[in-house]
Design a protein around this motif. Structure first.
Motif, PDB file in Angstrom:
ATOM      1  N   GLN A 133       3.825  -8.328   8.630  1.00  0.00           N
ATOM      2  CA  GLN A 133       3.358  -9.506   7.853  1.00  0.00           C
ATOM      3  C   GLN A 133       3.624 -10.850   8.533  1.00  0.00           C
ATOM      4  OE1 GLN A 133       4.814  -6.906   6.083  1.00  0.00           O
ATOM      5  NE2 GLN A 133       3.546  -5.916   4.784  1.00  0.00           N
ATOM      6  N   ARG A 134       4.995 -10.688   9.053  1.00  0.00           N
ATOM      7  CA  ARG A 134       5.428 -11.800   9.574  1.00  0.00           C
ATOM      8  C   ARG A 134       4.823 -12.195  10.855  1.00  0.00           C
ATOM      9  NH1 ARG A 134      11.513 -14.515   8.728  1.00  0.00           N
ATOM     10  NH2 ARG A 134      10.739 -16.492   9.947  1.00  0.00           N
ATOM     11  N   LEU A 135       5.053 -11.141  11.614  1.00  0.00           N
ATOM     12  CA  LEU A 135       4.365 -11.248  12.972  1.00  0.00           C
ATOM     13  C   LEU A 135       2.874 -11.412  12.765  1.00  0.00           C
ATOM     14  CD1 LEU A 135       4.505 -10.337  15.913  1.00  0.00           C
ATOM     15  CD2 LEU A 135       4.010  -8.034  15.408  1.00  0.00           C
ATOM     16  N   ALA A 136       2.121 -10.947  11.865  1.00  0.00           N
ATOM     17  CA  ALA A 136       0.778 -11.326  11.682  1.00  0.00           C
ATOM     18  C   ALA A 136       0.318 -13.062  11.664  1.00  0.00           C
ATOM     19  CB  ALA A 136       0.076 -10.851  10.637  1.00  0.00           C
ATOM     20  N   LYS A 137       1.668 -13.513  10.815  1.00  0.00           N
ATOM     21  CA  LYS A 137       1.499 -15.098  10.424  1.00  0.00           C
ATOM     22  C   LYS A 137       1.945 -15.649  11.646  1.00  0.00           C
ATOM     23  CE  LYS A 137       3.327 -18.254   7.286  1.00  0.00           C
ATOM     24  NZ  LYS A 137       3.789 -18.757   5.938  1.00  0.00           N
ATOM     25  N   PHE A 138       3.040 -15.106  12.486  1.00  0.00           N
ATOM     26  CA  PHE A 138       3.456 -15.916  13.560  1.00  0.00           C
ATOM     27  C   PHE A 138       2.354 -15.966  14.826  1.00  0.00           C
ATOM     28  CE2 PHE A 138       6.017 -15.251  17.621  1.00  0.00           C
ATOM     29  CZ  PHE A 138       6.619 -16.535  17.747  1.00  0.00           C
ATOM     30  N   THR A 139       1.653 -14.853  14.863  1.00  0.00           N
ATOM     31  CA  THR A 139       0.859 -14.762  16.171  1.00  0.00           C
ATOM     32  C   THR A 139      -0.947 -14.963  15.628  1.00  0.00           C
ATOM     33  OG1 THR A 139       0.298 -12.320  15.688  1.00  0.00           O
ATOM     34  CG2 THR A 139       1.993 -12.990  17.182  1.00  0.00           C
ATOM     35  N   GLY A 140      -0.845 -14.968  14.239  1.00  0.00           N
ATOM     36  CA  GLY A 140      -2.497 -15.181  14.042  1.00  0.00           C
ATOM     37  C   GLY A 140      -3.404 -14.019  14.183  1.00  0.00           C
ATOM     38  N   TRP A 141      -2.713 -12.893  14.495  1.00  0.00           N
ATOM     39  CA  TRP A 141      -3.553 -11.674  14.671  1.00  0.00           C
ATOM     40  C   TRP A 141      -3.593 -10.943  13.062  1.00  0.00           C
ATOM     41  CZ3 TRP A 141       0.690  -9.340  18.426  1.00  0.00           C
ATOM     42  CH2 TRP A 141       0.702  -9.985  19.586  1.00  0.00           C
ATOM     43  N   LYS A 142      -4.485 -10.143  12.922  1.00  0.00           N
ATOM     44  CA  LYS A 142      -4.714  -9.581  11.491  1.00  0.00           C
ATOM     45  C   LYS A 142      -3.782  -8.570  11.434  1.00  0.00           C
ATOM     46  CE  LYS A 142      -9.374 -10.765  11.083  1.00  0.00           C
ATOM     47  NZ  LYS A 142      -9.176 -12.219  10.965  1.00  0.00           N
ATOM     48  N   TRP A 143      -3.081  -8.430  10.078  1.00  0.00           N
ATOM     49  CA  TRP A 143      -2.183  -7.271   9.765  1.00  0.00           C
ATOM     50  C   TRP A 143      -2.628  -6.006  10.052  1.00  0.00           C
ATOM     51  CZ3 TRP A 143      -1.893  -3.254   6.604  1.00  0.00           C
ATOM     52  CH2 TRP A 143      -0.801  -2.864   6.384  1.00  0.00           C
ATOM     53  N   GLU A 144      -3.956  -5.827   9.571  1.00  0.00           N
ATOM     54  CA  GLU A 144      -4.652  -4.465   9.917  1.00  0.00           C
ATOM     55  C   GLU A 144      -4.494  -4.015  11.537  1.00  0.00           C
ATOM     56  OE1 GLU A 144      -5.919  -7.112   8.251  1.00  0.00           O
ATOM     57  OE2 GLU A 144      -6.163  -6.611   6.249  1.00  0.00           O
ATOM     58  N   SER A 145      -4.816  -4.996  12.214  1.00  0.00           N
ATOM     59  CA  SER A 145      -4.939  -4.698  13.435  1.00  0.00           C
ATOM     60  C   SER A 145      -3.475  -4.274  14.134  1.00  0.00           C
ATOM     61  CB  SER A 145      -5.272  -6.095  14.392  1.00  0.00           C
ATOM     62  OG  SER A 145      -6.629  -6.099  14.068  1.00  0.00           O
TER      63      SER A 145
END
Length: 129
Positions: A4-16
């Motif tokens: 979840q934090r990686l998604a927020k940090f990168t802008g990538w979707k959590w599902e991806s």
């Protein structure tokens, strides 16, 4: 870093991110956090991933286009890690850095980048005076 934090940090979707992890494209490890299992990606694992793949969405954003439009232009380049959606579309596609490098070398052999073309045109104009 949690997914979840990686998604927020990168802008990538959590599902991806979760899909890349499930395919083994992005390494991760499971830890216990507040008594709950949590999938995390270390800085080293993220570095290895970024040295190997570029998310199609990031590349498209850098080029000022949409991922779907860019995917159509990248004929002959395998898009990996894309998750099929119920509507038939795919999300979270990745391009291998090695494929981008090969495209760059191939393109450099046959064309000059626009800024170099302008510079060479200016130089030839000065020589013709």
């Amino acid at each position: 870093m949690s997914m979840q934090r990686l998604a927020k940090f990168t802008g990538w979707k959590w599902e991806s991110i979760a899909h890349w992890v499930s395919l083994g494209l992005l390494e991760s490890q499971q830890i216990m956090l507040r008594g709950q299992p949590c999938q995390v990606v270390s800085p080293q694992q993220l570095l290895v991933f970024r040295q190997t793949y570029v998310p199609l969405a990031d590349l498209a954003r850098a080029m000022g286009t949409r991922p779907s439009a860019l995917a159509e232009l990248l004929t002959g380049v395998e898009i990996v890690g894309a998750k099929p959606l119920p509507n038939g579309l795919r999300r979270g596609g990745l391009v291998r850095m090695s494929d981008l490098g090969q495209l760059a070398v191939f393109g450099a052999r046959f064309t000059l980048p626009q800024h170099l073309m302008r510079a060479s045109e200016g130089a030839s104009a000065c020589q013709n005076r």
